[in-house]
Design an enzyme around this catalytic site. Structure first.
Site, PDB file in Angstrom:
ATOM      1  CB  SER A  12      46.654  47.575  44.560  1.00 34.24           C
ATOM      2  OG  SER A  12      47.754  46.975  43.933  1.00 34.24           O
ATOM      3  CG  ASP A  59      46.191  39.849  43.034  1.00 32.14           C
ATOM      4  OD1 ASP A  59      46.952  40.145  42.094  1.00 32.14           O
ATOM      5  OD2 ASP A  59      45.735  40.687  43.830  1.00 32.14           O
ATOM      6  CG  HIS A 112      45.546  43.209  41.301  1.00 29.18           C
ATOM      7  ND1 HIS A 112      46.094  43.066  42.561  1.00 29.18           N
ATOM      8  CD2 HIS A 112      45.648  44.532  40.994  1.00 29.18           C
ATOM      9  CE1 HIS A 112      46.517  44.254  42.993  1.00 29.18           C
ATOM     10  NE2 HIS A 112      46.249  45.159  42.061  1.00 29.18           N
TER      11      HIS A 112
END
Length: 698
Positions: free
Chosen positions: A551, A637, A671
């Site tokens: 991330s 995501d 995600h």
């Protein structure tokens, strides 16, 4: 690799972007069109290429998966937590991907939580929700809400079957076992019950997927009749909803990255108008907890590392100091109980818990012997209690659950996560491993902490391979944690290190401030300094060092690949935020406007634009040698869109074609990656196999 699997080549379609007089050509912008068959075909080709390039690791992946599985007690039961007349817990069953959520009635005289032999169901248990049944027929499954009403009668829960974090909210009558007709699609995280369980509050998002509205749902009525309790129009702010531990107030939390506001509704009067605790003031953050006649306020008004105050619950007004600001001791949260308060804090890079007795007695910190550890409160739903439930772990101590007696100050270990013998039959012996704290010196003279773990017989002559992990954003701290999957690396002689770089919160608010906005590059140079330090100190060498992050930590990975490619032999970037400038320039994308107070607003500020352009990984791919890169993403995501790593890998392959670049896209996930525990283990085995191959330990 077979000759039947060609190297993926993304077609180049020059697309111009002009900001502040700067013209940028993006040849791969077309990959952002998710419903374009060519996009899906390209991602499928990348998956095929990755599979072909790693086919020789299939046996090692199976071996690593089996090591995780065998070391894990697959049929297991969490430590039950008491709430009202029930013990609540979650069970897992061997062969099943998801947890089974249960409760059992508290028996007469029962104080300690019940135990189960080998994770078997407790006698008299009631199954509230079985994730495996809900997930049937779906490739992805995730729970958003799991919220039992104060009277224990109803369960509000929400489900996501795609990974986009958009949930359908349902209500179950726990007395009858029936699913009520109440059904609310398109909800976000966060629910709160009224005192009598007649009303449920929940959150929805706007077109940019910003949680912006809190709703009131009356039980037994259509969702179309639900009423908006708060609509947040300022696009910098998002909202949440929760019930205080005392169950007397519903809190509407409104926050941007640097400013917050809290509104309260009496749980006994759910149709009442929300009252503002304190109007938002730019740069002032505060959170609220209820305690008796007062609201506790944790805030940073004139207190960089936060202070604790209180105000009247009947007529909120001035804040009366309770715990003064102490520079270097970051107060992170406060939890209120009938006879005591507990402050979660961090000091000297470590987490801690401070108990503040009510009505007499000195505050005290709960002590732990290990020099490196992570401690925090576990589930403590009971307001009136003489015990604290807390969780504890370190790089070598598995996740542990303790009860802390607030009178005697004794810690009772209730459960330590079992680590079963691996395929070789050897039991896990913590004494065979050691953890260390190192300090790297950054370019500006700042000392950067590193936590690391290895086997005791690991050489210190630079010959050991190493994985260094980093994040460094949002004031999120990468505190020491235990990992069963990591044992497979350690037992093959790999050192594991965590670089506590600026931008995180390990050393307080200033540590965070020094790694954001126009100081963001400190995050990247700190990480490189940590990598160089590990080599200089003899822990490893650049040709034996893998960097890993996800991330915002994936942005870190892309940045250091450009900044210091010679420092690493490989990089794992999971759901990486590598096209940061393009995303932050587009206010229609999820989270963009709310992120301007983290990164800066390049739309309005030429200085921010130039600064971000100078470090964002996609913009700075250059024709030099890169370490091998494994990038991983999820098609659904909503936090870091899949096209960022897809574009990054395409550009790397075009500009620096001599490198080894792999892209793996989960086509049914978001995600967080695969949702089932076995699928998550397989993904970790995939990553670790690639790492060991790069390090020559496959």
């Amino acid at each position: 690799m077979t000759t039947e699997t060609p190297v993926p080549v993304a077609r180049r379609v020059p697309t111009e972007r002009i900001h502040h007089g700067d013209t940028v050509v993006d040849e791969y912008a077309w990959l952002a069109t998710k419903d374009d068959p060519e996009t899906i075909s390209y991602l499928a080709a990348e998956n095929a290429w990755t599979e072909a390039r790693t086919a020789h690791l299939a046996g090692l992946r199976t071996e690593l998966f089996e090591e995780i599985r065998r070391r894990t007690q697959e049929t297991d039961l969490s430590v039950p937590t008491r709430k009202g007349g029930h013990w609540y817990y979650t069970r897992t069953v061997a062969g099943q991907q998801y947890g089974v959520h249960c409760r059992r009635a508290v028996r007469a005289g029962e104080v300690a939580p019940p135990v189960s032999a080998d994770g078997a169901p407790l006698e008299g248990e009631e199954i509230l929700l079985d994730g495996n049944q809900l997930a049937e027929g779906h490739d992805f499954f995730s729970l958003g809400a799991f919220d039992v009403s104060p009277d224990g009668r109803f369960l509000a829960y929400s489900t996501d079957f795609s990974g986009d974090e958009r949930f359908t909210l349902r209500i179950k009558d726990l007395d009858t076992g029936e699913l009520l007709p109440d059904e609310i699609p398109g909800t976000f995280y966060g629910t709160a019950w009224s005192a009598d369980a007649s009303v449920l509050f929940y959150v929805t998002v706007d077109e940019a997927w910003r949680p912006n509205r809190v709703w009131r749902h009356v039980m037994g009525t259509p969702a179309a009749d639900d009423v908006v309790v708060h609509a947040e129009e300022d696009e910098r702010f998002w909202v949440g909803v929760e019930l205080t531990r005392s169950e007397r107030f519903i809190l509407i939390d409104i926050a941007s990255k640097i400013t917050s506001e809290v509104r309260v509704i009496p749980a006994s009067n759910p149709t009442g108008e929300p009252a503002v605790i304190a109007p938002r003031r730019q740069g002032v953050e505060y959170s609220v907890e209820h305690h008796g006649h007062r609201f506790l306020i944790l805030h940073n008004d004139g207190a960089e590392d936060f202070a604790l105050a209180y105000t009247s619950a009947d007529a909120p007004g001035d804040w009366v100091p309770l715990v003064e600001h102490s520079p270097g001791t970051r107060l992170e949260s406060v939890d209120a109980f009938a006879d005591h308060l507990v402050v979660t804090l961090r000091s000297n890079g470590l987490t801690g818990l401070r108990v503040l007795p009510i009505g007499g007695g000195d505050p005290h910190d709960i002590e732990f012997p290990e020099p490196l550890h992570t401690v925090g409160l576990d589930a403590n739903p009971e307001y009136r209690t003489g015990r604290l439930r807390l969780r504890y772990t370190s790089l070598i101590v598995p996740d542990s659950v303790y009860d802390y007696d607030l009178v005697t100050r004794e810690l009772t270990l209730l459960r330590r996560r079992p680590v079963l013998p691996g395929p070789d039959g050897r039991a896990y012996q913590p004494e065979e491993y050691e953890q260390h704290r190192e300090w790297a010196l950054a370019d500006d003279g700042t000392k950067i902490p590193i936590s690391l773990v290895c086997r005791r017989d690991t050489p210190r002559d630079g010959s050991a391979p190493c994985v260094i992990y980093g994040y460094g954003s949002y004031e999120a701290s990468m505190d020491p944690w235990f990992s069963v999957g990591r044992l497979s690396l350690l037992d093959r002689g790999v050192v594991f290190a965590v670089a506590h770089v600026r931008g995180g919160g390990e050393l307080g608010r200033r540590w965070y401030e020094q790694g954001k906005m126009l100081a963001k590059k400190n995050t990247f140079t700190d990480f490189v300094a940590c990598a160089r330090h590990l080599a200089k100190a003899g822990w490893t060498a650049p040709d034996r060092l893998i960097a890993r992050g996800g991330s915002a930590g994936g942005l870190l990975m892309g940045a250091v690949a450009n900044l210091a490619p010679d420092a690493f032999t490989g990089i794992v970037a999971q759901v990486p935020f590598v096209d940061a400038l393009s995303s932050i320039l587009d206010p229609s994308l999820p989270l963009t406007v709310t992120e301007w107070e983290e990164w800066g607003n390049p739309l309005d500020d030429p200085e921010v634009y130039a600064y971000m352009k100078s470090y964002t990984p996609y913009e700075n791919v250059a024709a030099h040698d890169y370490p091998a890169i494994l990038a991983m993403t999820g098609l659904n995501d909503t936090r870091v869109l899949y096209h960022e790593p897809a574009k990054w890998i395409a550009r790397l392959r075009a500009v620096a074609p001599q490198g080894e670049y792999l892209l793996k896209t989960e086509m049914e996930a978001g995600h967080g990656g695969p949702s089932g525990r076995y699928d998550a283990w397989r993904e970790e085995a995939f990553v670790n196999a690639w790492i060991l191959d790069r390090l020559g330990r496959a």
